[in-house]
Design an enzyme around this catalytic site. Structure first.
Site, PDB file in Angstrom:
ATOM      1  N   HIS A 140      -0.677   0.681 -27.739  1.00 16.22           N
ATOM      2  CA  HIS A 140      -1.930  -0.241 -27.570  1.00 16.22           C
ATOM      3  C   HIS A 140      -3.108   0.228 -28.699  1.00 16.22           C
ATOM      4  O   HIS A 140      -4.136  -0.591 -28.668  1.00 16.22           O
ATOM      5  CB  HIS A 140      -2.513   0.406 -26.242  1.00 16.22           C
ATOM      6  CG  HIS A 140      -1.904  -0.155 -24.947  1.00 16.22           C
ATOM      7  ND1 HIS A 140      -1.275  -0.947 -24.883  1.00 16.22           N
ATOM      8  CD2 HIS A 140      -1.253   0.648 -24.011  1.00 16.22           C
ATOM      9  CE1 HIS A 140      -0.483  -1.472 -23.560  1.00 16.22           C
ATOM     10  NE2 HIS A 140      -0.454  -0.128 -23.105  1.00 16.22           N
ATOM     11  N   ASP A 190       8.125  -1.134 -22.699  1.00 10.04           N
ATOM     12  CA  ASP A 190       6.964  -0.790 -21.718  1.00 10.04           C
ATOM     13  C   ASP A 190       6.741  -1.822 -20.795  1.00 10.04           C
ATOM     14  O   ASP A 190       6.642  -3.084 -21.191  1.00 10.04           O
ATOM     15  CB  ASP A 190       5.884  -0.017 -22.573  1.00 10.04           C
ATOM     16  CG  ASP A 190       5.006   0.592 -22.000  1.00 10.04           C
ATOM     17  OD1 ASP A 190       4.992   1.776 -22.002  1.00 10.04           O
ATOM     18  OD2 ASP A 190       4.093   0.016 -21.224  1.00 10.04           O
ATOM     19  N   HIS A 229       3.747  -2.304 -20.118  1.00 10.45           N
ATOM     20  CA  HIS A 229       2.748  -3.044 -20.615  1.00 10.45           C
ATOM     21  C   HIS A 229       2.850  -3.741 -22.033  1.00 10.45           C
ATOM     22  O   HIS A 229       3.441  -3.141 -22.823  1.00 10.45           O
ATOM     23  CB  HIS A 229       1.343  -2.081 -20.636  1.00 10.45           C
ATOM     24  CG  HIS A 229       1.015  -1.521 -19.517  1.00 10.45           C
ATOM     25  ND1 HIS A 229       1.821   0.084 -19.107  1.00 10.45           N
ATOM     26  CD2 HIS A 229       0.212  -1.617 -18.620  1.00 10.45           C
ATOM     27  CE1 HIS A 229       0.973   0.318 -17.907  1.00 10.45           C
ATOM     28  NE2 HIS A 229       0.276  -0.657 -17.574  1.00 10.45           N
ATOM     29  N   ASP A 256       7.795   3.028 -17.673  1.00 15.53           N
ATOM     30  CA  ASP A 256       6.840   2.541 -16.484  1.00 15.53           C
ATOM     31  C   ASP A 256       7.198   1.288 -16.071  1.00 15.53           C
ATOM     32  O   ASP A 256       6.623   0.960 -14.838  1.00 15.53           O
ATOM     33  CB  ASP A 256       5.380   2.762 -16.964  1.00 15.53           C
ATOM     34  CG  ASP A 256       4.991   2.097 -18.422  1.00 15.53           C
ATOM     35  OD1 ASP A 256       6.088   1.674 -18.964  1.00 15.53           O
ATOM     36  OD2 ASP A 256       3.842   2.153 -18.674  1.00 15.53           O
TER      37      ASP A 256
END
Ligand code: ZN
Length: 338
Positions: A158, A193, A195, A282
């Site tokens: 990120h 991931d 996200h 995740d």
């Protein structure tokens, strides 16, 4: 396969976290690394400390102004009367082309996209060690290893060139990919991931020499909300070198593996000589973030499919939060590369 890990990462122990506006304990805890490290030891992987390749390969991705901010902001923040224990932003520009303030509060808002990347006393050292961990794993692959695992914490995907966000400060996957590119490799980054890898996408968005592919929960109702849509395909020389595969919330193994099939076809068509796997765990059904529903056997199939590309692979740890199966899920993916 070797695993790379630096215990200096453990001193970074962020506390502040907001979930839907409510204060919660920060899920990006040092214990994550302990669980992941235990899994590598169970597998019998040789765990090595990273080399220090210096700041040059980090500066190739992150401008000096941002690195100066990360290095120095914590003591500056402490000098503000009544300031919070960790650096947390409370104002943001509408664009990173905005004016650049001298104020610590203003710079925090400029260089942090959200409140999920608090900076404490050990954050810079940990982020630096995490980047060196990824670089060392990249070096092992460059030197001929089939694969290497970088146990990076804090994670990186990120982080944009000039901003932290979502537990991330330096973009370890991007730094590894850029380093390999500089060594003459043609690199694809595959981000699995939960996200969207928004920082990684942003860093390479206008570059055609690195392919970025991300499979993630649809941002229409999920963090990071403003990036990760299917129509983001890159720009300028990078047009066509970014692929987003958003999935509906709750997608399980079958849907994830179907998207992975599409992703792997695109990677293969790019004809890379090396792969950076941004490995978040995740997407697991039991992860505290509960966005997708991949199972542990699903991770085994994901690992096997990615390993099936036959590419030299730098495996960079991204997200994946504390739950009893965190280490099992890492092992499920890594097994395919051993
Ligand atoms: Zn994540």
């Amino acid at each position: 396969m070797k695993a790379v890990f630096d215990p200096r990462q453990a001193a970074h122990d962020p506390q502040f976290f907001l979930s839907s506006g409510a204060p919660q304990p920060c899920p990006e805890k040092p214990a994550r690394a302990e669980a992941l490290l235990a899994a590598t030891r169970r597998m019998g992987l040789e765990v090595i400390a990273p080399d220090d390749l210096g700041e040059a390969p980090i500066r190739a991705v992150h401008p000096e102004r941002y690195l100066t901010f990360l290095r120095g902001i914590f003591p500056r923040w402490q000098r503000i009367e009544g300031a919070s224990a960790e650096v947390i932003p409370n104002i943001h520009p509408d664009s990173r082309n905005a004016g650049y303030p001298a104020s610590a509060v203003g710079q925090a808002g400029f260089h942090m996209t959200d409140t999920s990347c608090p900076i404490g006393p050990a954050t810079w050292d940990a982020a630096y060690a995490s980047a060196q961990t990824a670089l060392t794993a990249a070096g092992l692959v460059q030197a001929g290893a089939r694969a290497a695992y970088a146990l990076c914490r804090p994670p990186g995907h990120h982080a944009f060139a000039e901003s932290a966000g979502g537990f991330c400060y330096l973009n370890n996957s991007a730094i590894a990919a850029d380093y390999l590119t500089g060594q003459g490799a043609r690199v694809a980054i595959l981000d699995v991931d939960l996200h969207h890898g928004n920082g990684t996408q942003g860093i390479f968005y206008a570059r055609g020499d690195v392919l970025t592919v991300s499979i993630h929960a649809d941002p229409v109702r999920y963090y990071p909300f403003f990036w990760g849509y299917a129509d983001e395909i890159g720009e300028g020389p990078g047009e066509g070198a970014n692929l987003n595969l958003p999935l509906p919330r709750g997608t399980g193994d079958a849907g994830f593996l179907a998207a992975l099939d599409t992703a792997l076809s695109r990677v293969a068509a790019f004809a890379p000589t090396a792969l950076v796997l941004a490995l978040g765990l995740d997407a697991f059904e039991g992860d505290p973030f509960a966005g997708l529903a991949v199972t542990t056997p699903g991770f085994t199939r994901i690992g096997a499919a990615i390993a099936g590309l036959g590419l030299p692979t730098v495996i960079v740890q991204e997200g994946g939060y504390l739950c009893p199966e965190l280490g099992d899920n890492l092992e499920a993916v890594l097994r395919a590369f051993v």
